[in-house]
Write a protein that holds these residues in place. Structure first.
Motif, PDB file in Angstrom:
ATOM      1  N   ASP A 151       0.803  -1.215   0.000  1.00 52.07           N
ATOM      2  CA  ASP A 151       0.000   0.000   0.000  1.00 52.07           C
ATOM      3  C   ASP A 151       0.836   1.264   0.000  1.00 52.07           C
ATOM      4  N   ASP A 152       2.017   1.227   0.596  1.00 50.79           N
ATOM      5  CA  ASP A 152       2.815   2.449   0.501  1.00 50.79           C
ATOM      6  C   ASP A 152       4.284   2.178   0.271  1.00 50.79           C
ATOM      7  N   GLY A 153       4.784   2.825  -0.796  1.00 54.86           N
ATOM      8  CA  GLY A 153       6.215   2.789  -1.011  1.00 54.86           C
ATOM      9  C   GLY A 153       6.743   4.089  -0.468  1.00 54.86           C
ATOM     10  N   ASN A 154       5.846   4.885   0.125  1.00 53.02           N
ATOM     11  CA  ASN A 154       6.266   6.181   0.656  1.00 53.02           C
ATOM     12  C   ASN A 154       6.329   6.160   2.165  1.00 53.02           C
ATOM     13  N   PHE A 155       7.087   7.057   2.687  1.00 53.31           N
ATOM     14  CA  PHE A 155       7.336   7.111   4.108  1.00 53.31           C
ATOM     15  C   PHE A 155       6.193   7.832   4.814  1.00 53.31           C
ATOM     16  N   ASN A 156       5.649   7.234   5.861  1.00 51.85           N
ATOM     17  CA  ASN A 156       4.553   7.848   6.594  1.00 51.85           C
ATOM     18  C   ASN A 156       5.038   8.395   7.926  1.00 51.85           C
ATOM     19  N   SER A 157       5.193   9.711   7.954  1.00 54.82           N
ATOM     20  CA  SER A 157       5.864  10.348   9.081  1.00 54.82           C
ATOM     21  C   SER A 157       5.069  10.326  10.389  1.00 54.82           C
ATOM     22  N   ASP A 158       3.724  10.473  10.309  1.00 55.46           N
ATOM     23  CA  ASP A 158       2.936  10.556  11.540  1.00 55.46           C
ATOM     24  C   ASP A 158       2.943   9.265  12.326  1.00 55.46           C
ATOM     25  N   GLU A 159       2.773   8.177  11.560  1.00 56.23           N
ATOM     26  CA  GLU A 159       2.734   6.861  12.212  1.00 56.23           C
ATOM     27  C   GLU A 159       4.035   6.575  12.955  1.00 56.23           C
ATOM     28  N   ILE A 160       5.149   6.893  12.292  1.00 51.80           N
ATOM     29  CA  ILE A 160       6.477   6.646  12.863  1.00 51.80           C
ATOM     30  C   ILE A 160       6.656   7.496  14.108  1.00 51.80           C
ATOM     31  N   SER A 161       6.183   8.732  14.048  1.00 48.55           N
ATOM     32  CA  SER A 161       6.396   9.631  15.166  1.00 48.55           C
ATOM     33  C   SER A 161       5.662   9.125  16.411  1.00 48.55           C
ATOM     34  N   ILE A 162       4.453   8.590  16.226  1.00 47.04           N
ATOM     35  CA  ILE A 162       3.702   8.040  17.369  1.00 47.04           C
ATOM     36  C   ILE A 162       4.428   6.833  17.946  1.00 47.04           C
ATOM     37  N   LEU A 163       4.900   5.983  17.048  1.00 48.04           N
ATOM     38  CA  LEU A 163       5.614   4.767  17.446  1.00 48.04           C
ATOM     39  C   LEU A 163       6.851   5.105  18.280  1.00 48.04           C
ATOM     40  N   VAL A 164       7.611   6.082  17.810  1.00 45.14           N
ATOM     41  CA  VAL A 164       8.856   6.455  18.492  1.00 45.14           C
ATOM     42  C   VAL A 164       8.561   7.076  19.852  1.00 45.14           C
ATOM     43  N   LYS A 165       7.515   7.911  19.897  1.00 47.08           N
ATOM     44  CA  LYS A 165       7.157   8.556  21.168  1.00 47.08           C
ATOM     45  C   LYS A 165       6.843   7.498  22.222  1.00 47.08           C
ATOM     46  N   GLU A 166       6.138   6.463  21.781  1.00 45.08           N
ATOM     47  CA  GLU A 166       5.812   5.383  22.727  1.00 45.08           C
ATOM     48  C   GLU A 166       7.069   4.688  23.227  1.00 45.08           C
ATOM     49  N   CYS A 167       8.022   4.467  22.324  1.00 38.49           N
ATOM     50  CA  CYS A 167       9.275   3.826  22.722  1.00 38.49           C
ATOM     51  C   CYS A 167      10.016   4.656  23.756  1.00 38.49           C
ATOM     52  N   ILE A 168      10.078   5.952  23.521  1.00 36.76           N
ATOM     53  CA  ILE A 168      10.793   6.835  24.453  1.00 36.76           C
ATOM     54  C   ILE A 168      10.113   6.788  25.817  1.00 36.76           C
ATOM     55  N   GLU A 169       8.776   6.949  25.814  1.00 36.22           N
ATOM     56  CA  GLU A 169       8.019   6.916  27.066  1.00 36.22           C
ATOM     57  C   GLU A 169       8.287   5.637  27.832  1.00 36.22           C
ATOM     58  N   GLY A 170       8.334   4.546  27.070  1.00 40.40           N
ATOM     59  CA  GLY A 170       8.546   3.244  27.688  1.00 40.40           C
ATOM     60  C   GLY A 170       9.885   3.125  28.389  1.00 40.40           C
ATOM     61  N   VAL A 171      10.909   3.763  27.845  1.00 42.94           N
ATOM     62  CA  VAL A 171      12.250   3.597  28.416  1.00 42.94           C
ATOM     63  C   VAL A 171      12.575   4.645  29.480  1.00 42.94           C
ATOM     64  N   ILE A 172      12.352   5.928  29.185  1.00 39.83           N
ATOM     65  CA  ILE A 172      12.752   6.959  30.157  1.00 39.83           C
ATOM     66  C   ILE A 172      11.574   7.733  30.693  1.00 39.83           C
ATOM     67  N   GLY A 173      10.364   7.182  30.520  1.00 39.40           N
ATOM     68  CA  GLY A 173       9.140   7.868  30.922  1.00 39.40           C
ATOM     69  C   GLY A 173       9.170   8.548  32.280  1.00 39.40           C
ATOM     70  N   GLY A 174       9.390   7.797  33.361  1.00 35.19           N
ATOM     71  CA  GLY A 174       9.247   8.467  34.654  1.00 35.19           C
ATOM     72  C   GLY A 174      10.570   8.725  35.352  1.00 35.19           C
ATOM     73  N   THR A 175      11.680   8.717  34.601  1.00 34.90           N
ATOM     74  CA  THR A 175      12.990   8.752  35.270  1.00 34.90           C
ATOM     75  C   THR A 175      13.656  10.111  35.193  1.00 34.90           C
ATOM     76  N   ASP A 176      14.648  10.311  36.040  1.00 32.23           N
ATOM     77  CA  ASP A 176      15.449  11.525  36.012  1.00 32.23           C
ATOM     78  C   ASP A 176      16.800  11.208  35.377  1.00 32.23           C
ATOM     79  N   TYR A 177      17.503  12.227  34.906  1.00 27.30           N
ATOM     80  CA  TYR A 177      18.782  12.007  34.257  1.00 27.30           C
ATOM     81  C   TYR A 177      19.731  11.291  35.205  1.00 27.30           C
ATOM     82  N   ASN A 178      20.307  10.201  34.735  1.00 24.44           N
ATOM     83  CA  ASN A 178      21.241   9.439  35.564  1.00 24.44           C
ATOM     84  C   ASN A 178      22.420   9.039  34.687  1.00 24.44           C
ATOM     85  N   GLN A 179      23.580   9.555  35.006  1.00 26.58           N
ATOM     86  CA  GLN A 179      24.726   9.337  34.138  1.00 26.58           C
ATOM     87  C   GLN A 179      25.103   7.865  33.983  1.00 26.58           C
TER      88      GLN A 179
END
Lengths: 113, 121
Positions: free
Chosen positions: A8-36
């Protein structure tokens, strides 16, 4: 003989990817503070999870996922990309995320095969 | 007269392969030239970041990696003793694709440049 269909698409769908990535970030550093001590592990995780989910989409793209995490200290950070590719099929998407103690910028580049 | 075309090539010729060491040299030169003695200034840095990305892309494009698609990423930040970490992961063909990266630091700013080259079959 199986015919390769371009799907269905040979083109890049930016919105879908952006939602996916946001979820990944939330999952890893969601509730944490910077820790070296953990920062290496976090960035590696974010990048790994994002890439895994991108692969699951099953599209004919090569992916480059870039993640930068910076502690909040009042300093400024700027990013810029310049790409030499086929603008009809390739694309990129950048997601900015922040919490109380750090900024996270993830860029995904998809290059068609 | 039939002209040869290289659209049948699925692997780059050794001479035309993306060479990380050469690209890293280019990046290093450009950063040294453009950023030595430059101070972080929030007004002018966005433009500087953009123009650095363009410059690096043009330099690598003209280096003769013909069948490669390029992605150049530049990050410039102010030095205030904070911690920063940048990581990349790629899903590509490890035989043909590669990347090069370099860092430049001075008293008032730091700059990271990464160039990714992906072979177009």
């Amino acid at each position: 003989m199986e015919e390769y269909s371009s799907g269905d698409d040979g083109n890049f769908n930016s919105d879908e990817i952006s939602i996916l990535v946001k979820e990944c970030i939330e999952g890893v550093i969601g509730g944490t503070d910077y820790n070296q001590n953990k920062i290496n592990q976090w960035t590696a995780s974010i990048v790994e999870h994002s890439l895994t989910h991108l692969v699951k989409l099953g599209r004919p793209f090569k992916y480059i996922v870039n993640c930068s995490v910076m502690q909040k200290s009042g300093a400024g950070l700027h990013t810029a990309n310049s790409c030499y590719w086929d603008t009809t099929t390739d694309g990129s998407c950048t997601v900015r995320w922040e919490n109380r103690t750090m900024y996270c910028v993830v860029s995904v580049f998809a290059v068609a095969m | 007269m039939v002209e040869g075309s290289d659209s049948y090539l699925i692997r780059p010729n050794h001479q035309h392969k993306f060479k990380p060491t050469i690209v890293k040299e280019y990046i290093h030169e450009i950063l040294r030239e453009r950023l030595s003695g430059v101070l972080y200034d929030p007004e002018s840095v966005p433009e500087l970041t953009r123009s650095l990305a363009e410059t690096v892309k043009d330099k690598v494009k003209n280096a003769g990696f013909d069948k490669y698609k390029l992605v150049v990423q530049v990050i410039i930040g102010e030095q205030r003793g904070q911690g920063v970490k940048m990581t990349s992961k790629c899903l590509w063909d490890a035989d043909t694709d590669n990347y090069a990266a370099d860092v430049f630091m001075n008293e008032s700013l730091f700059c990271l440049v990464a160039v990714f080259g992906s072979y177009y079959y």
